[in-house]
Design a protein around this motif. Structure first.
Motif, PDB file in Angstrom:
ATOM      1  N   TYR A 155      -8.460   4.366 -10.028  1.00 49.25           N
ATOM      2  CA  TYR A 155      -9.278   3.421  -9.539  1.00 49.25           C
ATOM      3  C   TYR A 155      -9.044   2.641  -8.528  1.00 49.25           C
ATOM      4  CZ  TYR A 155      -6.625   3.095 -14.262  1.00 49.25           C
ATOM      5  OH  TYR A 155      -6.865   4.019 -15.497  1.00 49.25           O
ATOM      6  N   TRP A 156      -9.977   1.856  -8.631  1.00 48.91           N
ATOM      7  CA  TRP A 156     -10.353   0.803  -7.250  1.00 48.91           C
ATOM      8  C   TRP A 156     -10.445  -0.479  -7.590  1.00 48.91           C
ATOM      9  CZ3 TRP A 156     -14.129   4.082  -9.524  1.00 48.91           C
ATOM     10  CH2 TRP A 156     -15.165   3.501  -9.568  1.00 48.91           C
ATOM     11  N   ARG A 192     -13.333   5.427 -12.341  1.00 49.04           N
ATOM     12  CA  ARG A 192     -13.375   6.705 -11.961  1.00 49.04           C
ATOM     13  C   ARG A 192     -12.581   8.335 -13.537  1.00 49.04           C
ATOM     14  NH1 ARG A 192     -18.145   8.415  -8.297  1.00 49.04           N
ATOM     15  NH2 ARG A 192     -19.375   6.927  -9.195  1.00 49.04           N
ATOM     16  N   PHE A 193     -13.466   8.860 -14.030  1.00 52.85           N
ATOM     17  CA  PHE A 193     -12.817   9.908 -14.602  1.00 52.85           C
ATOM     18  C   PHE A 193     -13.625  11.109 -14.435  1.00 52.85           C
ATOM     19  CE2 PHE A 193     -11.744  11.357 -18.257  1.00 52.85           C
ATOM     20  CZ  PHE A 193     -10.287  12.392 -18.627  1.00 52.85           C
ATOM     21  N   ARG A 194     -12.799  11.792 -14.847  1.00 52.52           N
ATOM     22  CA  ARG A 194     -13.546  13.230 -14.637  1.00 52.52           C
ATOM     23  C   ARG A 194     -13.204  14.262 -15.916  1.00 52.52           C
ATOM     24  NH1 ARG A 194     -14.458  15.479  -9.055  1.00 52.52           N
ATOM     25  NH2 ARG A 194     -16.004  14.146  -9.088  1.00 52.52           N
ATOM     26  N   PHE A 195     -13.998  14.761 -16.791  1.00 56.92           N
ATOM     27  CA  PHE A 195     -13.527  15.639 -17.602  1.00 56.92           C
ATOM     28  C   PHE A 195     -13.648  16.449 -18.176  1.00 56.92           C
ATOM     29  CE2 PHE A 195     -15.840  13.045 -19.166  1.00 56.92           C
ATOM     30  CZ  PHE A 195     -16.251  13.450 -20.581  1.00 56.92           C
ATOM     31  N   GLU A 262     -22.643  18.530 -23.171  1.00 59.84           N
ATOM     32  CA  GLU A 262     -23.353  19.919 -22.413  1.00 59.84           C
ATOM     33  C   GLU A 262     -22.167  19.634 -22.152  1.00 59.84           C
ATOM     34  OE1 GLU A 262     -25.952  22.077 -22.670  1.00 59.84           O
ATOM     35  OE2 GLU A 262     -27.158  20.764 -23.244  1.00 59.84           O
ATOM     36  N   PRO A 263     -20.975  21.561 -22.726  1.00 63.26           N
ATOM     37  CA  PRO A 263     -20.110  21.983 -22.098  1.00 63.26           C
ATOM     38  C   PRO A 263     -19.831  22.461 -21.171  1.00 63.26           C
ATOM     39  CG  PRO A 263     -20.931  23.584 -23.803  1.00 63.26           C
ATOM     40  CD  PRO A 263     -22.014  22.440 -23.439  1.00 63.26           C
ATOM     41  N   MET A 264     -19.507  21.122 -20.092  1.00 62.24           N
ATOM     42  CA  MET A 264     -18.763  21.488 -18.902  1.00 62.24           C
ATOM     43  C   MET A 264     -18.809  19.876 -17.865  1.00 62.24           C
ATOM     44  SD  MET A 264     -22.929  20.273 -18.031  1.00 62.24           S
ATOM     45  CE  MET A 264     -22.888  19.580 -15.990  1.00 62.24           C
ATOM     46  N   VAL A 265     -17.916  20.470 -17.165  1.00 63.34           N
ATOM     47  CA  VAL A 265     -17.704  18.882 -16.288  1.00 63.34           C
ATOM     48  C   VAL A 265     -18.280  18.100 -16.393  1.00 63.34           C
ATOM     49  CG1 VAL A 265     -16.246  18.330 -14.134  1.00 63.34           C
ATOM     50  CG2 VAL A 265     -15.925  20.180 -14.444  1.00 63.34           C
ATOM     51  N   HIS A 266     -17.865  16.341 -16.721  1.00 65.64           N
ATOM     52  CA  HIS A 266     -18.159  15.305 -16.366  1.00 65.64           C
ATOM     53  C   HIS A 266     -17.625  14.773 -15.989  1.00 65.64           C
ATOM     54  CE1 HIS A 266     -21.246  16.804 -19.389  1.00 65.64           C
ATOM     55  NE2 HIS A 266     -20.791  16.492 -20.044  1.00 65.64           N
ATOM     56  N   THR A 267     -18.712  13.474 -15.482  1.00 64.78           N
ATOM     57  CA  THR A 267     -17.854  11.940 -14.886  1.00 64.78           C
ATOM     58  C   THR A 267     -18.283  10.831 -15.071  1.00 64.78           C
ATOM     59  OG1 THR A 267     -17.876  14.001 -12.156  1.00 64.78           O
ATOM     60  CG2 THR A 267     -17.560  11.196 -12.466  1.00 64.78           C
ATOM     61  N   LEU A 268     -17.526   9.980 -15.367  1.00 66.91           N
ATOM     62  CA  LEU A 268     -17.511   8.958 -15.717  1.00 66.91           C
ATOM     63  C   LEU A 268     -17.117   7.582 -15.210  1.00 66.91           C
ATOM     64  CD1 LEU A 268     -18.239   6.800 -18.949  1.00 66.91           C
ATOM     65  CD2 LEU A 268     -15.872   7.178 -19.494  1.00 66.91           C
ATOM     66  N   THR A 269     -17.640   6.824 -14.767  1.00 71.51           N
ATOM     67  CA  THR A 269     -17.830   5.550 -13.624  1.00 71.51           C
ATOM     68  C   THR A 269     -18.158   4.386 -14.754  1.00 71.51           C
ATOM     69  OG1 THR A 269     -18.303   7.141 -11.547  1.00 71.51           O
ATOM     70  CG2 THR A 269     -18.585   5.010 -11.737  1.00 71.51           C
ATOM     71  N   VAL A 270     -16.676   3.149 -14.573  1.00 69.56           N
ATOM     72  CA  VAL A 270     -16.893   2.304 -14.890  1.00 69.56           C
ATOM     73  C   VAL A 270     -17.100   1.225 -14.323  1.00 69.56           C
ATOM     74  CG1 VAL A 270     -15.915   0.859 -17.267  1.00 69.56           C
ATOM     75  CG2 VAL A 270     -16.430   3.472 -16.961  1.00 69.56           C
ATOM     76  N   ASN A 271     -17.523   0.143 -14.399  1.00 65.13           N
ATOM     77  CA  ASN A 271     -17.713  -0.598 -13.368  1.00 65.13           C
ATOM     78  C   ASN A 271     -18.365  -2.689 -13.670  1.00 65.13           C
ATOM     79  OD1 ASN A 271     -17.380  -1.319 -10.610  1.00 65.13           O
ATOM     80  ND2 ASN A 271     -19.529  -2.240 -10.473  1.00 65.13           N
ATOM     81  N   LEU A 272     -16.750  -3.083 -13.849  1.00 68.99           N
ATOM     82  CA  LEU A 272     -16.806  -4.860 -13.635  1.00 68.99           C
ATOM     83  C   LEU A 272     -17.992  -5.772 -12.961  1.00 68.99           C
ATOM     84  CD1 LEU A 272     -16.452  -7.250 -15.770  1.00 68.99           C
ATOM     85  CD2 LEU A 272     -14.895  -7.758 -13.947  1.00 68.99           C
ATOM     86  N   THR A 273     -19.209  -5.987 -14.034  1.00 73.47           N
ATOM     87  CA  THR A 273     -20.280  -6.604 -12.660  1.00 73.47           C
ATOM     88  C   THR A 273     -20.264  -7.712 -12.865  1.00 73.47           C
ATOM     89  OG1 THR A 273     -21.515  -5.599 -14.673  1.00 73.47           O
ATOM     90  CG2 THR A 273     -21.724  -4.422 -12.746  1.00 73.47           C
ATOM     91  N   GLN A 302      -8.547  17.750 -13.567  1.00 78.31           N
ATOM     92  CA  GLN A 302      -9.826  17.643 -12.783  1.00 78.31           C
ATOM     93  C   GLN A 302      -9.478  16.011 -12.332  1.00 78.31           C
ATOM     94  OE1 GLN A 302     -12.972  19.540 -12.618  1.00 78.31           O
ATOM     95  NE2 GLN A 302     -11.921  20.380 -14.496  1.00 78.31           N
ATOM     96  N   VAL A 303      -9.018  16.446 -11.033  1.00 76.56           N
ATOM     97  CA  VAL A 303      -8.468  14.928  -9.755  1.00 76.56           C
ATOM     98  C   VAL A 303      -9.876  13.945  -9.172  1.00 76.56           C
ATOM     99  CG1 VAL A 303      -8.038  14.238  -8.012  1.00 76.56           C
ATOM    100  CG2 VAL A 303      -6.374  16.145  -8.966  1.00 76.56           C
ATOM    101  N   VAL A 304     -10.253  12.970  -9.022  1.00 73.72           N
ATOM    102  CA  VAL A 304     -11.036  11.984  -8.904  1.00 73.72           C
ATOM    103  C   VAL A 304     -10.685  11.486  -7.245  1.00 73.72           C
ATOM    104  CG1 VAL A 304     -12.560  10.499  -9.231  1.00 73.72           C
ATOM    105  CG2 VAL A 304     -11.895  11.897 -11.126  1.00 73.72           C
ATOM    106  N   GLY A 305     -11.041  11.344  -6.269  1.00 77.21           N
ATOM    107  CA  GLY A 305     -10.180  11.536  -4.957  1.00 77.21           C
ATOM    108  C   GLY A 305     -11.040  10.146  -4.478  1.00 77.21           C
ATOM    109  N   VAL A 306      -9.735   9.769  -3.297  1.00 77.95           N
ATOM    110  CA  VAL A 306     -11.627   8.243  -2.734  1.00 77.95           C
ATOM    111  C   VAL A 306     -12.411   9.119  -2.828  1.00 77.95           C
ATOM    112  CG1 VAL A 306     -11.181   5.992  -0.993  1.00 77.95           C
ATOM    113  CG2 VAL A 306      -9.012   7.345  -2.193  1.00 77.95           C
ATOM    114  N   GLY A 307     -12.811   9.759  -1.972  1.00 75.51           N
ATOM    115  CA  GLY A 307     -13.811  10.245  -1.101  1.00 75.51           C
ATOM    116  C   GLY A 307     -15.102  10.792  -2.581  1.00 75.51           C
ATOM    117  N   SER A 308     -14.658  10.858  -3.680  1.00 73.08           N
ATOM    118  CA  SER A 308     -15.678  10.944  -4.087  1.00 73.08           C
ATOM    119  C   SER A 308     -16.424   9.551  -5.322  1.00 73.08           C
ATOM    120  CB  SER A 308     -15.452  11.315  -6.364  1.00 73.08           C
ATOM    121  OG  SER A 308     -14.548  11.347  -6.324  1.00 73.08           O
ATOM    122  N   VAL A 309     -16.025   8.842  -4.435  1.00 71.95           N
ATOM    123  CA  VAL A 309     -16.259   7.101  -4.844  1.00 71.95           C
ATOM    124  C   VAL A 309     -17.117   6.812  -4.490  1.00 71.95           C
ATOM    125  CG1 VAL A 309     -15.828   4.547  -5.906  1.00 71.95           C
ATOM    126  CG2 VAL A 309     -14.055   6.936  -6.126  1.00 71.95           C
TER     127      VAL A 309
END
Length: 310
Positions: A155-156, A192-195, A262-273, A302-309
């Protein structure tokens, strides 16, 4: 439902074939399990389906029949969600009403039966199972990820966590999943969530007590940006206030869905605009995704760190 950070939690709607129903009116069952999805619908249950056990078939000669359900699962514990109370007048909150003790890892079958002459009120919504390391997950299994999960959801911005406690006993309210949510009214706030999965659904809480609107942008992997506006009209808020004395009354609100991935690791990003109305805001509850792994021991955090945002 206590669990460790490494547990895989699986969610099963009452329409899952893992549930079997005993002496329940087939027509009532069909109506109860028919979803009514959509952003304009006032949800309060997972997938907007529920089952009342009082919708039972007529007892045979001599009475003495029972009604209820069975639930077959593979895991180490489970919890049931919905409403359960001794009478129709004495209704309990809509939320978790039963949790099992720790079980040995393996296949289990729960039988829940009520005698016809008892006036017990039960609304069955869904079950959450703590999956084991050896159990095999079929295509019907969905991993549920609560908003309180710290490692896998980053979260940010400015979020306000809320936990529903004993104060809710005096008001009519449908509780969110695991009794907690996160709310934001600050533009630029998001998560952001990685799954590792082939589909994902995101659920929030529709605040029918406050008129207004807000916009969320959704980005999956490197795909295009999707902007969606969520609105509660003044008429909707007025109608809700006249009927229910509780804000944040409608959890399990389906806000976004991605399928056939696709059966793989995905990254979902959500933002209030965008936000309209001082008291309206984005209330995030939980996510459910179809995993690519077949066994609990194959699950990787699937850890999402600060550097990935970005």
């Amino acid at each position: 439902m206590a669990n460790s950070d490494n547990d895989v939690l699986l969610i099963y709607d009452n329409s899952s074939p893992r549930f079997s129903f005993i002496n329940v009116d087939p027509l009532a069952l069909e109506r109860s399990l028919r979803p009514s999805l959509g952003l304009d619908s006032p949800p309060f249950s997972y997938n907007q389906t529920f089952l009342l056990t009082r919708n039972s078939t007529a007892p045979g000669e001599g009475g003495g029949r029972t009604r209820g359900f069975s639930f077959e699962f593979e895991g180490m514990s489970f919890a049931l969600f919905g409403q359960f109370s001794p009478t129709m007048r004495d209704r309990a909150l809509h939320g978790q009403f039963f949790v099992s003790p720790p079980l040995s890892e393996g296949r289990h079958n729960l039988m829940f039966e009520v005698a016809e002459e008892w006036k017990i009120y039960l609304m069955l919504d869904y079950a959450v199972v703590t999956g084991g390391q050896k159990g095999q997950y079929n295509k019907a299994a969905l991993v549920v990820m609560d908003d309180g999960t710290s490692e896998e959801v980053f979260y940010w911005g400015q979020w306000t966590p809320r936990t529903f406690g004993l104060e809710t006993l005096n008001i009519p309210i449908y509780l969110p999943h695991q009794n907690n949510t996160r709310r934001t009214t600050t533009i630029g706030t998001g998560f952001r969530f990685r799954f590792s999965g082939t589909s994902i659904q995101v659920y929030g809480v529709k605040d029918m007590d406050r008129p207004g609107a807000y916009n969320l942008t959704w980005i999956l992997d490197d795909g295009g940006l999707q902007g969606v506006t969520y609105r509660v009209s003044a008429q909707e808020a007025s109608d809700n206030t006249s009927k229910f004395a509780a804000p944040e009354y409608h959890p399990h609100w389906p806000m976004m869905s991605f399928s056939s991935l696709e059966p793989m690791v995905h990254t979902l990003t959500v933002n209030l605009t965008y936000i309209e109305g001082e008291t309206q805001g984005f209330i995030f509850d939980y996510m459910a995704y179809q995993p690519t792994f077949s066994f609990g021991w194959e699950a990787v955090v699937q850890v999402v760190g600060v550097g990935s945002v970005q």
